[in-house]
Motif scaffolding. Structure first.
Motif, short mmCIF file in Angstrom:
data_model
loop_
_atom_site.label_atom_id
_atom_site.label_comp_id
_atom_site.label_asym_id
_atom_site.label_seq_id
_atom_site.Cartn_x
_atom_site.Cartn_y
_atom_site.Cartn_z
N PRO A 93 1.26 -1.17 -0.13
CA PRO A 93 0.46 0.02 0.05
C PRO A 93 0.83 1.20 0.34
O PRO A 93 1.65 1.50 0.54
CB PRO A 93 -0.58 0.32 1.07
CG PRO A 93 0.40 -0.99 2.09
CD PRO A 93 1.04 -1.34 1.17
N ALA A 94 0.53 2.63 -0.76
CA ALA A 94 0.68 3.90 -0.35
C ALA A 94 1.68 3.73 1.21
O ALA A 94 1.45 3.92 1.71
CB ALA A 94 0.24 4.49 -0.83
N ARG A 95 2.80 3.80 0.98
CA ARG A 95 3.67 3.87 1.98
C ARG A 95 4.26 6.12 2.18
O ARG A 95 4.68 6.22 1.56
CB ARG A 95 4.67 3.32 2.33
CG ARG A 95 4.67 1.38 2.51
CD ARG A 95 5.51 0.79 2.58
NE ARG A 95 6.82 0.83 1.14
CZ ARG A 95 7.52 0.11 1.93
NH1 ARG A 95 8.57 -0.02 3.57
NH2 ARG A 95 9.17 0.50 0.82
N ALA A 96 4.34 5.71 3.61
CA ALA A 96 4.86 7.77 3.74
C ALA A 96 6.18 6.99 3.49
O ALA A 96 7.09 6.93 3.93
CB ALA A 96 4.16 8.01 5.34
N TYR A 97 6.84 8.18 2.64
CA TYR A 97 7.86 8.67 2.27
C TYR A 97 9.50 8.24 3.59
O TYR A 97 9.68 9.28 4.19
CB TYR A 97 8.15 9.76 1.66
CG TYR A 97 9.80 9.94 1.08
CD1 TYR A 97 10.42 10.08 -0.31
CD2 TYR A 97 11.14 10.05 2.46
CE1 TYR A 97 11.23 9.80 -0.81
CE2 TYR A 97 12.17 10.44 1.34
CZ TYR A 97 12.24 10.07 -0.25
OH TYR A 97 13.85 10.68 -0.57
N ARG A 98 10.01 7.09 3.26
CA ARG A 98 11.23 6.81 4.69
C ARG A 98 12.61 7.07 3.57
O ARG A 98 12.75 6.03 3.12
CB ARG A 98 10.97 6.11 5.81
CG ARG A 98 10.17 7.36 6.58
CD ARG A 98 9.32 5.74 7.31
NE ARG A 98 10.19 4.87 8.10
CZ ARG A 98 10.60 5.36 9.81
NH1 ARG A 98 9.78 6.53 9.96
NH2 ARG A 98 11.83 4.32 10.19
N GLY A 99 13.62 8.38 3.66
CA GLY A 99 14.57 7.78 3.04
C GLY A 99 15.33 8.04 4.32
O GLY A 99 15.81 7.54 5.72
N ARG A 100 17.54 7.60 3.75
CA ARG A 100 18.02 7.12 4.70
C ARG A 100 18.89 7.91 4.08
O ARG A 100 19.65 7.80 2.55
CB ARG A 100 18.01 5.82 5.37
CG ARG A 100 17.67 4.45 3.95
CD ARG A 100 18.66 4.94 3.06
NE ARG A 100 19.31 3.06 2.92
CZ ARG A 100 20.30 3.08 2.71
NH1 ARG A 100 21.26 4.13 2.26
NH2 ARG A 100 20.60 1.55 1.80
#
Ligand code: GLU
Length: 314
Positions: A14-21
């Motif tokens: 499902p559309a997931r909230a943006y998480r970068g690293r």
């Protein structure tokens, strides 16, 4: 029994909230090249109004330099690149990696391997495959017969048994369509080394999944690892993040900046020096942020750079 790569699909996510690293290996302080990766990943997260996480990739303990992680954190902060959650340290996550490894052992996906580099080179020679001295060797599968063994043999590494036809394709947001035949270009790869250390490939895949990373933005030197990571994500039924690989900063000899090539640390000793380092990194990313404008602080610069990033990469 090993599945064919076509049977391995990532779960519908499902559309997931943006998480970068940003995931530096603490082998030294940030240099111009690692700042580009830090800045690019930070801008992408901010441009998406997402989270930006910091992961200290000190899994290769003998290569980690004491104090380097703290230095990196201080440099990031001096540049205004603030992370959103407590940093994760890979050295504290051995149990998690062991659990992931055990899961694959239980599924007969792995086999113990005692081949040294020399044994592998000899096996390749016997197959008529030429290898150069420093080249990564494509593992010819000499120990595959041990698949199904559940216990390691003293001093053995654990390798993953690839399906017979294992070609991975993906879209890189900057470089476009990518394709790698893992059988021909890599071979069954190691997830835990014979000295007991978990490899980057295993740790990064487990951590990206556990931290729910949706977008990976990192240097182009890591591009050739991505297919292996996507393959592992499929084996574990993890979602695959979006990938964007950034242009590398090269030295005068055309070598990637690294500790080995004695890259010097970026200077963040004053706000003006930190701003200059950021401006150079943004120029390297091709961001049209400088123009005639004069910035007075890193935070002012980062607002303009985020807009320039949106125009160029989003
Ligand atoms: N730790 C790796 C490095 O510093 C980066 C890993 C990644 O971004 O996937 O080169």
């Amino acid at each position: 029994m090993i599945l064919a790569v076509s049977d391995l699909k990532n779960p519908p996510s499902p559309a997931r909230a943006y998480r970068g690293r940003f995931a530096p290996s603490p082998t030294g302080p940030l240099h111009a090249g690692s700042l580009v990766a830090a800045l690019g990943s930070w801008l992408d997260a901010r441009a998406h109004q997402g989270q930006w996480l910091l992961r200290i990739e000190d899994i290769d303990t003998p290569r980690s330099v004491s104090g380097a992680a703290q230095q990196i954190e201080a440099q990031l902060q001096a540049c205004g690149l603030q992370w959103d959650d407590k940093p994760v340290w890979q050295s504290k996550r051995q149990e998690t990696y062991q659990k992931a490894l055990n899961q694959l052992i239980a599924q007969d996906q792995l086999y113990p391997c005692n081949c040294s580099r020399q044994t592998i080179a000899k096996a390749l020679e016997a197959l008529g495959i030429e290898t150069e001295r420093h080249q990564d060797l494509v593992y010819p599968g000499s120990c595959r017969g041990k698949r199904g063994l559940k216990d390691e043999i003293l001093g053995s590494a654990w390798r993953i048994a690839l399906p017979q036809h294992c070609t991975i394709e993906f879209e890189d947001r900057a470089l476009g369509h990518q394709i790698q035949n893992l059988n021909q270009e890599v071979g069954d790869f190691v997830l835990r080394r014979s000295d007991g250390l978990f490899t980057y490939q295993l740790a990064v895949v487990v951590d990206d999944a556990e931290q729910a990373i949706t977008h990976v933005v990192r240097g182009e030197d890591l591009l050739s690892n991505t297919a292996r990571q996507i393959y592992l994500q499929r084996v574990f039924h993890y979602p695959t993040p979006e990938y964007l690989h950034l242009p590398l900063v090269l030295d005068e000899f055309g070598e990637k900046l690294s500790k080995q090539t004695l890259a010097s640390a970026i200077d963040t000793s004053t706000p003006a020096a930190a701003l200059e380092a950021l401006e150079q990194a943004a120029t390297h990313l091709g961001l049209q942020v400088l123009g005639m404008q004069k910035f007075h602080s890193a935070s002012e610069f980062l607002v303009a750079a985020t807009n320039a990033w949106k125009d160029q990469y989003c």
